[in-house]
Scaffold this active site. Structure first.
Site, PDB file in Angstrom:
ATOM      1  CE  LYS A   1      28.257  70.685   1.166  1.00 56.87           C
ATOM      2  NZ  LYS A   1      27.472  71.761   1.784  1.00 56.87           N
ATOM      3  CD  GLN A   2      30.809  68.976   5.163  1.00 53.46           C
ATOM      4  OE1 GLN A   2      29.820  69.377   4.563  1.00 53.46           O
ATOM      5  NE2 GLN A   2      31.530  69.737   5.962  1.00 53.46           N
TER       6      GLN A   2
ATOM      7  CD  GLU B   1      25.983  71.658   5.474  1.00 54.40           C
ATOM      8  OE1 GLU B   1      25.966  72.057   4.294  1.00 54.40           O
ATOM      9  OE2 GLU B   1      26.126  72.413   6.456  1.00 54.40           O
TER      10      GLU B   1
ATOM     11  CD1 TRP C   1      30.831  73.909  10.632  1.00 54.65           C
ATOM     12  CD2 TRP C   1      31.801  72.170  11.651  1.00 54.65           C
ATOM     13  NE1 TRP C   1      31.042  72.931   9.686  1.00 54.65           N
ATOM     14  CE2 TRP C   1      31.640  71.847  10.289  1.00 54.65           C
ATOM     15  CE3 TRP C   1      32.386  71.230  12.481  1.00 54.65           C
ATOM     16  CZ2 TRP C   1      32.041  70.622   9.733  1.00 54.65           C
ATOM     17  CZ3 TRP C   1      32.787  70.005  11.934  1.00 54.65           C
ATOM     18  CH2 TRP C   1      32.609  69.714  10.578  1.00 54.65           C
ATOM     19  CG  ASP C   2      33.402  76.716   8.332  1.00 55.96           C
ATOM     20  OD1 ASP C   2      32.386  76.171   8.771  1.00 55.96           O
ATOM     21  OD2 ASP C   2      33.582  76.967   7.133  1.00 55.96           O
TER      22      ASP C   2
HETATM   23  C1  BGC Z   1      29.683  72.954   4.653  1.00 56.81           C
HETATM   24  C2  BGC Z   1      29.677  73.283   6.128  1.00 56.81           C
HETATM   25  C3  BGC Z   1      30.420  74.575   6.333  1.00 56.81           C
HETATM   26  C4  BGC Z   1      29.861  75.680   5.466  1.00 56.81           C
HETATM   27  C5  BGC Z   1      30.668  76.954   5.555  1.00 56.81           C
HETATM   28  C6  BGC Z   1      29.111  74.112   3.872  1.00 56.81           C
HETATM   29  O1  BGC Z   1      29.182  73.837   2.506  1.00 56.81           O
HETATM   30  O2  BGC Z   1      28.942  71.787   4.407  1.00 56.81           O
HETATM   31  O3  BGC Z   1      30.272  72.246   6.866  1.00 56.81           O
HETATM   32  O4  BGC Z   1      30.344  74.945   7.670  1.00 56.81           O
HETATM   33  O5  BGC Z   1      29.869  75.273   4.112  1.00 56.81           O
HETATM   34  O6  BGC Z   1      31.989  76.748   5.159  1.00 56.81           O
END
Ligand code: BGC
Length: 765
Positions: free
Chosen positions: A585-586, A471, A327-328
């Site tokens: 996490k984010q 996540e 999704w990035d």
């Molecule tokens: C993140 C995801 C991301 C992926 C690739 C993961 O660590 O939690 O949101 O899509 O890394 O960058």
């Protein structure tokens, strides 16, 4: 003074970690292939990689990942019989430079060996004009007379994470051109690398098939220069010629053109890229360099015209994260391309159209089976999911942890649908919708309809058992971000249907028939209205990230981390330390508030930022930009700046964790790079565009005198210069029409070839 167009290093550190880091920092790429920032004489041990975009392979049960080609850029000097290498020879001086203006890498190293001082310099670029081609100029000088050898050609010893992907390596010689061809393990397709040199000195003899040795007696103090051309072609390219013939032909043509002509054409392409995409920050060199470097990363990774490829989470810096598209791309990188370089946005979106069938297969087979399109969490060339169910290795137990990224991170489909619609809104171009984009959107809505649950007693649709962007909390119910994305997908599906019915009734009917979706369209209208999205609390303004989040244990990130037994321990999944806590996490709610900024008040944004910020670990490089943008929006500019610099410097400093659990994750971070652009232009520039107008409400960081950027809007181009108290907008002379801008709330239409200045006190000049 810092030159913001150059990244320079003045030392050589002979340790694996520095070599790995520099490989990322100094990488060059051209959308077709990447070349890590390693030295000419380096090999697999130093993680040299020529990573190919969109070419994947699998060996046995190991992860599928992109293929690294044999290295056509290899050259090593041999002095009085001894090979010279920064690893083993005494280095007196070393400098290396990445030139952002034209994506070239230069190095100069002075060695001391056998009582002699040898200077080696080289400069390399991957052609932006002819993406299969790499060109290198290499020179050597010795302070005393010496017997010199130059070993140069194609190094077939390849660094792979889960390889070897290439078997049956064969070397041929076509007159003076060397050719290595090999066959991929899974698809049995050919990858061919050809190489030719122009060097008027010495005697050439083969020493080992793919590397030739040129020997000559070097005079003291004289510089000997060699030009080297290499080309990579594969059977995955859609070309008429066989890969091997095409590679030889590319080298032959480039040799005939010569170094200067190849470089001039390459430079022209780069001048155009920067003309479209540069952002200039006046008054802050550090920010300027970091932002330019971030933009550079996006430009080198951008897919080549017509490839319908996308950009993976580590771009072309290697094979990390399986070379997969997350999704990035849609949420963090696409906005940059959409607003500056829409033709690249088209490739990224066409990639999702091209892989729609993979998303359909995933929907059918995941869990109990769903309808529509469930896009892969980690998508490769077919759109089937490369993400495994046990995707992270636990350093403590050495077992793989069950993660639900693949089966539960359902927001990815909506992210794609939103991106598709954004393109239409901002360009006004409906061709993508008609060529598969509308189909993607309807299939994504269909997926959510089959995934959603209608809760009768509350008369609402809910989305249960998901992972949101954070996540660390898996299998949660009614994640605000996911629900809002799903709701937006229904709205977009409805708007798409309405638009097509009105403007392209025949195409619309054909699509409805093809998908047999007529009965479902009214359900999408219903779902757009009745899908539940957690609301801000009326008193506090807080939005609960998912049901039950507020009841989790409140702890600090420091306290949590202090409990780690192993430094690389993963904080999520089954027993992860963060799971029972509020540590995330984010950016999750904060990400939603950015994406749907018009739906929430400033107060709600501020309240949630303040609540979630201390609880966010930023364990993903995607996170800081979301905090930067939102802080800028509600006017906390110092904090916004701190987060902006964090996202903008991530790859420049390359000081990040390179292991998640036992998985190697080193490489570049194009999502964070896209986030840097968004933080600058959306955050400090205050830009937000929709189908009717471009709004600009700047809130410039206090040290910045001005911020200048370009905007592509509805097929026209504009340059915007934001100063502390004024905004200047210039429409390109070739623009088709006056476009609506709204600056600090004041309407400011900008006609073709015209400039206007809007002062903060709202006077339009
Ligand atoms: C993140 C995801 C991301 C992926 C690739 C993961 O660590 O939690 O949101 O899509 O890394 O960058």
């Amino acid at each position: 003074m810092r030159d913001s167009w150059k990244i320079t290093g003045e030392t050589f550190s002979n340790d694996t970690e520095s070599i790995m880091r520099n490989g990322n920092i100094y990488q060059i790429a051209n959308g077709y292939m990447g070349y890590r920032g390693t030295l000419d004489e380096f090999g697999a041990e130093e993680r040299v990689a020529v990573t190919l975009a969109g070419v994947f392979d699998r060996v046995g049960d190991a992860w599928r990942e992109p293929v690294n080609a044999p290295n056509g850029g290899f050259t090593q000097v041999i002095i009085d019989g001894e090979p010279v290498s920064a690893r083993h020879t005494a280095v007196l001086r070393h400098s290396q430079t990445l030139n952002l203006r034209n994506a070239s890498f230069e190095r100069e190293t002075v060695y001391k060996t056998r009582g002699k001082t040898v200077t080696i310099a080289s400069s390399r670029f991957l052609s932006a004009q002819h993406p299969n081609l790499g060109v290198i100029r290499y020179s050597v000088r010795c302070d005393k007379a010496a017997d010199l050898g130059i070993s140069t050609g194609i190094d077939g010893n390849i660094w792979d994470l889960n390889g070897p992907h290439l078997g049956d390596l064969r070397t041929e010689r076509h007159e003076d051109i060397l050719l290595v061809s090999a066959v991929t393990s899974e698809a049995s397709k050919i990858v061919a690398v050809a190489e030719g040199i122009a060097f008027g000195v010495g005697r050439e003899r083969d020493c080992d098939g793919s590397l030739r040795l040129v020997e000559f007696a070097a005079e003291a103090g004289k510089t000997y220069s060699l030009t080297k051309f290499f080309a990579v072609h594969t059977e995955f390219d859609r070309i008429g010629l066989a890969a091997a013939d095409a590679a030889v032909e590319s080298v032959r043509r480039a040799k005939a053109l010569g170094y200067d002509a190849c470089l001039a054409a390459h430079n022209d392409c780069w001048a155009e890229k920067w003309r479209l995409c540069d952002v200039a920050i006046e008054g802050d060199e550090a920010a300027q360099q970091a932002l330019r470097y971030s933009i550079f990363q996006l430009l080198i990774a951008a897919p080549i015209a017509g490839s319908q490829n996308s950009i993976s989470a580590r771009a072309l810096s290697g094979q990390v994260y399986k070379g997969a598209i997350f999704w990035d791309t849609e949420m963090f990188m696409l906005p940059f391309f959409l607003h500056t370089y829409p033709e690249k946005a088209v490739e990224l979106l066409r990639y999702r159209i091209r892989t729609l069938d993979g998303a359909r297969r995933k929907a059918l087979t995941e869990g109990a089976g769903f309808k529509g399109a469930f896009y892969a969490w980690e998508s490769q060339e077919t759109g089937d999911d490369a993400c495994t169910y046990f995707n992270i290795g636990d350093p403590l137990t050495k077992r793989d942890l069950r993660t639900h990224f693949r089966d539960k991170q359902v927001h990815v489909s909506g992210d794609v649908a939103i991106a598709m619609w954004e393109y239409f809104k901002l360009t006004g171009d409906d061709s993508l919708l008609l060529q598969g984009g509308a189909e993607v959107i309807l299939e994504c809505a269909r997926f959510y309809y089959s995934y959603a649950y209608f809760k009768k007693d509350k008369n609402r649709y809910e989305i249960l058992d998901v992972i949101g962007p954070d996540e660390y909390h898996e299998r949660v119910n009614n994640n605000a971000f996911t629900n809002m994305v799903a709701k937006a997908t229904f709205e977009i599906a409805n708007a798409t249907a309405e638009y097509l019915a009105q403007n392209h009734p025949k195409a619309f009917r054909a699509l409805i028939d093809k998908l047999a979706i007529a009965q479902e369209l009214p359900l999408f209208v219903d779902a757009a209205k009745l899908l539940y999205v957690p609301e801000p609390d009326p008193k506090t303004g807080l939005i609960e990230q998912f049901e039950g989040y507020f009841n989790l244990t409140d702890t600090t990130i420091e306290e949590l981390k202090a409990k780690k037994i192993h430094p690389d321990e993963y904080l999520g999944a089954g027993q992860g330390l963060a799971v029972p806590t509020k540590v995330i996490k984010q950016a999750d709610v904060v990400m939603m508030l950015n994406l749907f900024k018009d739906r929430y008040s400033k107060e709600v944004k501020r309240a949630n930022w303040e609540y979630y910020e201390p609880r966010t670990e930023h364990g993903s490089s995607l996170s800081p930009c979301a905090y930067a943008m939102l802080a800028a929006e509600f006017g906390n500019l110092d904090v916004a700046y701190r987060y902006f610099m964090k996202t903008a410097k991530i790859d420049l400093e390359a000081r990040y964790n390179i292991y998640v659990g036992t998985t190697f994750t080193g490489g570049s971070h194009p999502a964070a790079n896209g986030g840097a652009w968004m933080a600058a232009v959306f955050g400090f520039g205050g830009v937000s565009a929709d189908e009717t107008h471009v709004a600009i409400a700047p809130r410039l960081y206090r040290n910045w005198k001005s911020l200048r950027f370009n905007l592509a809007y509805k097929g026209d181009s504009f340059t915007v210069t934001v100063a502390q108290d004024a905004v200047e907008i210039t429409g390109a002379a070739g623009n088709a029409a006056a476009r609506s801008f709204v600056v600090w709330g004041e309407a400011a239409p900008c006609a073709p070839g015209k400039s206007l200045v809007i002062k903060r006190d709202k006077k339009v000049a």
